[in-house]
Design an enzyme around this catalytic site. Sequence first.
Site, PDB file in Angstrom:
ATOM      1  N   ASP A   1       0.790  -1.251   0.000  1.00  0.00           N
ATOM      2  CA  ASP A   1       0.000   0.000   0.000  1.00  0.00           C
ATOM      3  C   ASP A   1       0.822   1.302   0.000  1.00  0.00           C
ATOM      4  OD1 ASP A   1      -1.883  -1.983   0.231  1.00  0.00           O
ATOM      5  OD2 ASP A   1      -2.723  -1.302   2.133  1.00  0.00           O
TER       6      ASP A   1
ATOM      7  N   LYS B   1      -6.738  -4.886  -3.101  1.00  0.00           N
ATOM      8  CA  LYS B   1      -7.347  -5.582  -1.955  1.00  0.00           C
ATOM      9  C   LYS B   1      -8.358  -4.670  -1.270  1.00  0.00           C
ATOM     10  CE  LYS B   1      -3.466  -4.421   1.139  1.00  0.00           C
ATOM     11  NZ  LYS B   1      -4.162  -3.663   2.179  1.00  0.00           N
TER      12      LYS B   1
ATOM     13  N   CYS C   1      -1.890  -2.552   7.746  1.00  0.00           N
ATOM     14  CA  CYS C   1      -1.901  -3.483   6.606  1.00  0.00           C
ATOM     15  C   CYS C   1      -0.663  -4.374   6.530  1.00  0.00           C
ATOM     16  CB  CYS C   1      -2.111  -2.712   5.312  1.00  0.00           C
ATOM     17  SG  CYS C   1      -3.784  -2.024   5.229  1.00  0.00           S
TER      18      CYS C   1
ATOM     19  N   GLN D   1       9.030 -13.624  21.158  1.00  0.00           N
ATOM     20  CA  GLN D   1       8.660 -15.029  21.403  1.00  0.00           C
ATOM     21  C   GLN D   1       9.243 -15.960  20.353  1.00  0.00           C
ATOM     22  OE1 GLN D   1       4.465 -15.584  22.747  1.00  0.00           O
ATOM     23  NE2 GLN D   1       4.265 -13.396  22.328  1.00  0.00           N
TER      24      GLN D   1
HETATM   25  N1  TIU Z   1      -2.551   0.290   4.281  1.00  0.00           N
HETATM   26  C1  TIU Z   1      -2.961   0.472   5.539  1.00  0.00           C
HETATM   27  O1  TIU Z   1      -2.228   0.270   6.488  1.00  0.00           O
HETATM   28  N2  TIU Z   1      -4.261   0.955   5.718  1.00  0.00           N
HETATM   29  C2  TIU Z   1      -4.663   1.721   6.781  1.00  0.00           C
HETATM   30  O2  TIU Z   1      -5.830   2.051   6.910  1.00  0.00           O
HETATM   31  N3  TIU Z   1      -3.688   2.111   7.643  1.00  0.00           N
HETATM   32  C3  TIU Z   1      -3.840   2.945   8.723  1.00  0.00           C
HETATM   33  O3  TIU Z   1      -2.875   3.111   9.464  1.00  0.00           O
HETATM   34  N4  TIU Z   1      -4.981   3.553   8.938  1.00  0.00           N
END
Ligand code: TIU
Length: 220
Positions: free
Chosen positions: A27, A129, A162, A202
Site C-alpha cells: 500500500d 485488496k 496493513c 517469542q
Molecule cells: N494500508 C494500511 O495500512 N491501511 C490503513 O488504513 N492504515 C492505517 O494506518 N490507517
Amino acid sequence: MMRNYQVAAKPFTFDFDLEKTALIIIDMQRDFCEVGGFGEALGNDVTPTKSIIPTVKKILDLARDKDMFIIHTREGHRADMSDVVKAKKRRSSAIGEVGPMGRILIRGEYGHGIVKELTPINGEVILDKPGKGAFYQTDLQLILENKGIESLIVCGVTTHVCVHSTIREANDRGYECLMIEDGTATFDPRDQEASIRMINQQGGIFGWTTTSDELIKGLK
Ligand code: TIU
C-alpha cells in the site's frame, strides 16, 4: 528448500531461497503517503510514511536486479463501493469522499495510485485488496502457490495495520516473513516500535525483522 541467502535479523538469521522468495510492498499509495489522502483524513501526519519512499525504492531496485518476484498491493474499492463491508465504512467514513486527490481509497483515482518513485514495471504483480490483509478476498495465495513462493520480504505502510495484517495472514498460511524495519512506517513512532517487537518476539512469533542495510548486505 535450498536456503542460499542469509540476512542478519531478529530473533535470528533469516535464511531463504531467492527463487522461492517474493518482495511484497504494501500500500505505498498516495492516499497513505501524501497530503490530502486517506491517512491524513484519519487525522494523521503523513511525514513518516512519505519518508520511507527512498528506502523502499532502494530495496525495490535491488529486488529487480536480483530478478525477485515482486508484488505491489493497493488498498481500495470499486467506484460503487459495493465491496466495502459496512463495518469498515462505519469507522472509516472518509472512504469514497472527494478529496484533493480524488475519491479517497477508490480504484482508479489519483490518490489510490502507488507513489511515482515506486511505480510497478512490467512483470510485477499489482494486487488490489478491499481489506487490510493482502490475502483477504484476493488471489494472492494462488499466485504465491503457482510461483512456488515460500518466503516474503515485506515493506510498506502502515506497519501496524496493513503490513501486520498481511504478515499475520501469511504466517498462518506457512510463509516465512521478514519485515524491513526502516522499509515500513506508522504515523506514530510508538506504533512502529511496538509493531517490530510484536513480529520478532517469542522466538519470532510472526516472523523476523531486520534493517534495509542488513537486507542489502545479505542479498549481495
Ligand atoms: N494500508 C494500511 O495500512 N491501511 C490503513 O488504513 N492504515 C492505517 O494506518 N490507517
